[in-house]
Write a protein that holds these residues in place. Structure first.
Motif, PDB file in Angstrom:
ATOM      1  N   PHE A  87       0.845  -1.197   0.000  1.00  0.00           N
ATOM      2  CA  PHE A  87       0.000   0.000   0.000  1.00  0.00           C
ATOM      3  C   PHE A  87       0.882   1.249   0.000  1.00  0.00           C
ATOM      4  O   PHE A  87       1.904   1.297   0.687  1.00  0.00           O
ATOM      5  N   LEU A  88       0.480   2.256  -0.784  1.00  0.00           N
ATOM      6  CA  LEU A  88       1.133   3.560  -0.749  1.00  0.00           C
ATOM      7  C   LEU A  88       0.541   4.355   0.405  1.00  0.00           C
ATOM      8  O   LEU A  88      -0.677   4.541   0.496  1.00  0.00           O
ATOM      9  N   ASP A  89       1.389   4.814   1.315  1.00  0.00           N
ATOM     10  CA  ASP A  89       0.936   5.504   2.524  1.00  0.00           C
ATOM     11  C   ASP A  89       0.593   6.956   2.199  1.00  0.00           C
ATOM     12  O   ASP A  89       1.324   7.898   2.550  1.00  0.00           O
ATOM     13  N   LEU A  90      -0.543   7.165   1.569  1.00  0.00           N
ATOM     14  CA  LEU A  90      -0.956   8.516   1.173  1.00  0.00           C
ATOM     15  C   LEU A  90      -1.102   9.479   2.349  1.00  0.00           C
ATOM     16  O   LEU A  90      -0.747  10.659   2.225  1.00  0.00           O
ATOM     17  N   PRO A  91      -1.612   9.049   3.524  1.00  0.00           N
ATOM     18  CA  PRO A  91      -1.719   9.997   4.638  1.00  0.00           C
ATOM     19  C   PRO A  91      -0.385  10.607   5.044  1.00  0.00           C
ATOM     20  O   PRO A  91      -0.358  11.720   5.596  1.00  0.00           O
ATOM     21  N   ALA A  92       0.722   9.924   4.761  1.00  0.00           N
ATOM     22  CA  ALA A  92       2.037  10.452   5.121  1.00  0.00           C
ATOM     23  C   ALA A  92       2.378  11.716   4.330  1.00  0.00           C
ATOM     24  O   ALA A  92       3.255  12.484   4.730  1.00  0.00           O
ATOM     25  N   PHE A  93       1.684  11.939   3.226  1.00  0.00           N
ATOM     26  CA  PHE A  93       1.957  13.102   2.386  1.00  0.00           C
ATOM     27  C   PHE A  93       0.973  14.245   2.634  1.00  0.00           C
ATOM     28  O   PHE A  93       1.096  15.305   2.013  1.00  0.00           O
ATOM     29  N   ALA A  94      -0.012  14.035   3.499  1.00  0.00           N
ATOM     30  CA  ALA A  94      -1.083  15.021   3.675  1.00  0.00           C
ATOM     31  C   ALA A  94      -0.551  16.380   4.131  1.00  0.00           C
ATOM     32  O   ALA A  94      -0.953  17.429   3.620  1.00  0.00           O
ATOM     33  N   GLN A  95       0.358  16.389   5.097  1.00  0.00           N
ATOM     34  CA  GLN A  95       0.854  17.667   5.632  1.00  0.00           C
ATOM     35  C   GLN A  95       1.623  18.443   4.569  1.00  0.00           C
ATOM     36  O   GLN A  95       1.419  19.655   4.395  1.00  0.00           O
ATOM     37  N   ALA A  96       2.492  17.750   3.839  1.00  0.00           N
ATOM     38  CA  ALA A  96       3.272  18.410   2.793  1.00  0.00           C
ATOM     39  C   ALA A  96       2.367  18.927   1.678  1.00  0.00           C
ATOM     40  O   ALA A  96       2.560  20.039   1.162  1.00  0.00           O
ATOM     41  N   LEU A  97       1.356  18.139   1.322  1.00  0.00           N
ATOM     42  CA  LEU A  97       0.422  18.579   0.290  1.00  0.00           C
ATOM     43  C   LEU A  97      -0.385  19.778   0.760  1.00  0.00           C
ATOM     44  O   LEU A  97      -0.665  20.699  -0.019  1.00  0.00           O
ATOM     45  N   GLY A  98      -0.752  19.783   2.047  1.00  0.00           N
ATOM     46  CA  GLY A  98      -1.487  20.911   2.587  1.00  0.00           C
ATOM     47  C   GLY A  98      -0.684  22.199   2.521  1.00  0.00           C
ATOM     48  O   GLY A  98      -1.211  23.258   2.158  1.00  0.00           O
ATOM     49  N   LYS A  99       0.597  22.128   2.879  1.00  0.00           N
ATOM     50  CA  LYS A  99       1.461  23.311   2.799  1.00  0.00           C
ATOM     51  C   LYS A  99       1.601  23.788   1.361  1.00  0.00           C
ATOM     52  O   LYS A  99       1.608  24.996   1.085  1.00  0.00           O
ATOM     53  N   TRP A 100       1.723  22.839   0.441  1.00  0.00           N
ATOM     54  CA  TRP A 100       1.840  23.214  -0.971  1.00  0.00           C
ATOM     55  C   TRP A 100       0.562  23.902  -1.458  1.00  0.00           C
ATOM     56  O   TRP A 100       0.625  24.921  -2.151  1.00  0.00           O
ATOM     57  N   LEU A 101      -0.595  23.374  -1.063  1.00  0.00           N
ATOM     58  CA  LEU A 101      -1.854  23.990  -1.466  1.00  0.00           C
ATOM     59  C   LEU A 101      -1.998  25.393  -0.874  1.00  0.00           C
ATOM     60  O   LEU A 101      -2.520  26.300  -1.530  1.00  0.00           O
TER      61      LEU A 101
ATOM     62  N   ASN B 120     -13.110  27.707  -4.828  1.00  0.00           N
ATOM     63  CA  ASN B 120     -13.811  26.421  -4.730  1.00  0.00           C
ATOM     64  C   ASN B 120     -12.883  25.258  -5.086  1.00  0.00           C
ATOM     65  O   ASN B 120     -12.977  24.173  -4.503  1.00  0.00           O
ATOM     66  N   VAL B 121     -11.967  25.474  -6.029  1.00  0.00           N
ATOM     67  CA  VAL B 121     -11.009  24.433  -6.398  1.00  0.00           C
ATOM     68  C   VAL B 121     -10.052  24.173  -5.242  1.00  0.00           C
ATOM     69  O   VAL B 121      -9.730  23.019  -4.923  1.00  0.00           O
ATOM     70  N   LEU B 122      -9.601  25.248  -4.608  1.00  0.00           N
ATOM     71  CA  LEU B 122      -8.674  25.112  -3.484  1.00  0.00           C
ATOM     72  C   LEU B 122      -9.350  24.404  -2.306  1.00  0.00           C
ATOM     73  O   LEU B 122      -8.753  23.515  -1.678  1.00  0.00           O
ATOM     74  N   ARG B 123     -10.586  24.775  -2.013  1.00  0.00           N
ATOM     75  CA  ARG B 123     -11.317  24.127  -0.916  1.00  0.00           C
ATOM     76  C   ARG B 123     -11.526  22.640  -1.205  1.00  0.00           C
ATOM     77  O   ARG B 123     -11.359  21.786  -0.326  1.00  0.00           O
ATOM     78  N   PHE B 124     -11.907  22.341  -2.428  1.00  0.00           N
ATOM     79  CA  PHE B 124     -12.130  20.944  -2.809  1.00  0.00           C
ATOM     80  C   PHE B 124     -10.846  20.137  -2.640  1.00  0.00           C
ATOM     81  O   PHE B 124     -10.863  19.024  -2.099  1.00  0.00           O
ATOM     82  N   SER B 125      -9.724  20.698  -3.079  1.00  0.00           N
ATOM     83  CA  SER B 125      -8.438  20.004  -2.982  1.00  0.00           C
ATOM     84  C   SER B 125      -8.049  19.769  -1.528  1.00  0.00           C
ATOM     85  O   SER B 125      -7.584  18.690  -1.157  1.00  0.00           O
ATOM     86  N   LYS B 126      -8.241  20.787  -0.682  1.00  0.00           N
ATOM     87  CA  LYS B 126      -7.890  20.640   0.730  1.00  0.00           C
ATOM     88  C   LYS B 126      -8.790  19.624   1.432  1.00  0.00           C
ATOM     89  O   LYS B 126      -8.346  18.887   2.316  1.00  0.00           O
ATOM     90  N   ASN B 127     -10.058  19.589   1.039  1.00  0.00           N
ATOM     91  CA  ASN B 127     -10.982  18.640   1.660  1.00  0.00           C
ATOM     92  C   ASN B 127     -10.586  17.197   1.359  1.00  0.00           C
ATOM     93  O   ASN B 127     -10.842  16.296   2.174  1.00  0.00           O
ATOM     94  N   LEU B 128      -9.961  16.972   0.206  1.00  0.00           N
ATOM     95  CA  LEU B 128      -9.526  15.623  -0.139  1.00  0.00           C
ATOM     96  C   LEU B 128      -8.475  15.114   0.846  1.00  0.00           C
ATOM     97  O   LEU B 128      -8.376  13.908   1.095  1.00  0.00           O
ATOM     98  N   LEU B 129      -7.700  16.027   1.411  1.00  0.00           N
ATOM     99  CA  LEU B 129      -6.638  15.629   2.331  1.00  0.00           C
ATOM    100  C   LEU B 129      -7.195  15.057   3.631  1.00  0.00           C
ATOM    101  O   LEU B 129      -6.522  14.267   4.305  1.00  0.00           O
ATOM    102  N   ASP B 130      -8.427  15.445   3.980  1.00  0.00           N
ATOM    103  CA  ASP B 130      -9.013  14.987   5.240  1.00  0.00           C
ATOM    104  C   ASP B 130      -9.379  13.507   5.211  1.00  0.00           C
ATOM    105  O   ASP B 130      -9.556  12.884   6.259  1.00  0.00           O
ATOM    106  N   ASP B 131      -9.486  12.950   3.998  1.00  0.00           N
ATOM    107  CA  ASP B 131      -9.950  11.561   3.891  1.00  0.00           C
ATOM    108  C   ASP B 131      -8.946  10.678   3.152  1.00  0.00           C
ATOM    109  O   ASP B 131      -9.316   9.664   2.568  1.00  0.00           O
ATOM    110  N   LEU B 132      -7.682  11.079   3.153  1.00  0.00           N
ATOM    111  CA  LEU B 132      -6.675  10.258   2.494  1.00  0.00           C
ATOM    112  C   LEU B 132      -6.525   8.923   3.226  1.00  0.00           C
ATOM    113  O   LEU B 132      -6.410   8.883   4.444  1.00  0.00           O
ATOM    114  N   GLN B 133      -6.500   7.839   2.457  1.00  0.00           N
ATOM    115  CA  GLN B 133      -6.324   6.502   3.006  1.00  0.00           C
ATOM    116  C   GLN B 133      -5.181   5.803   2.279  1.00  0.00           C
ATOM    117  O   GLN B 133      -4.896   6.100   1.127  1.00  0.00           O
TER     118      GLN B 133
END
Length: 258
Positions: free
Chosen positions: A189-203, A212-225
């Protein structure tokens, strides 16, 4: 002048692509690339046919040919169609090339070495009548979230949620309609939650994005599995890791879209 990479989605080589497919992945990228060339930029527009994984195996089984024979035939069909439409690819290749294998293996081994790919035991499906492994797309049933009665074992196309075959209500094999048996199987499995913080800073650093695009992208980070990147399937490629980690034959790590 700047260098511009147009990385176009890779169509599956499991059949000819109809005009709806091309209007989605081919035409927008072609218009963008042509505009950037006219503006004086150095553009590289690349793509190819995705020739590994369950969609190829499923169609090959239906047609009674090998996955390689199927991929060879539909690669030619797709290339001829895209060329006939005048799309301006600089490189249109295939996932069955030696170079693609090497890049995929290097990516897998690097991620595994750094702890971002981990083994996990899950419930896999087998055919009770043949004992054959049934990858997720060989199984369909009712979505437990929205009730859609033709959800796939990997995703519901009605509500868009990712699924596992064991989640489906009344699961059935797409091969012969029988109810699959579920047994334990290990995958990477690729550990996607491990990248959530870095992706959040980038966003957070993005400028000029629509709210709306930015909000949608950030909301995806809340449910990374964690995401399974291997399958119990012969048609794929394997890791060459020297550190003892060998990836099971993979339906997704040799491809680019799913």
């Amino acid at each position: 002048m700047s260098h511009v990479l147009a990385a176009v989605a890779w169509p599956y080589a499991n059949g000819p692509r109809h005009i709806g497919h091309v209007s989605g992945f081919g035409v927008p990228s072609d218009v963008f690339s042509r505009y950037m060339r006219m503006a004086g930029h150095d553009v590289l527009m690349v793509s190819g046919t995705d020739e590994h994984g369950t969609p190829i195996q499923v169609q090959a089984d239906k047609e009674g040919v090998t996955p390689r024979e199927l991929a060879d035939r539909y690669n030619r069909v797709i290339v001829e169609d895209l060329h006939g439409l005048g799309l301006s690819y600089d490189l249109f290749t295939r996932t069955t090339t030696g170079n693609h294998y090497a890049v995929v293996q290097e990516l897998f081994e690097g991620l595994h070495r750094n702890g971002y790919i981990v083994p996990k035991v899950t419930m896999g499906a087998i055919s009770p009548s043949t004992g054959r492994t049934l990858p997720d797309r060989y199984i369909e049933g009712t979505c437990p979230i929205c009730g859609y009665d033709s959800a796939r074992g990997d995703q519901c196309d009605n509500c868009g949620n990712q699924l596992d075959p064991v989640d489906l209500i009344n699961p059935r094999s797409k091969i012969n309609g029988e109810t699959p048996q579920f047994v334990e199987t290990e995958h990477f499995f690729l550990d996607l939650p491990a990248f959530a913080q870095a992706l959040g800073k980038w966003l957070d650093s993005r400028e000029g994005w629509r709210p709306n695009v930015l909000r949608f992208s950030k909301n995806l980070l809340d449910d990374l599995q964690p995401r399974a990147i291997t399958r119990d399937l012969e048609w794929g490629c394997r890791s060459r890791s020297k550190g003892g980690a060998t990836a099971p034959t993979s339906a997704s790590t040799c491809g680019s879209t799913r």
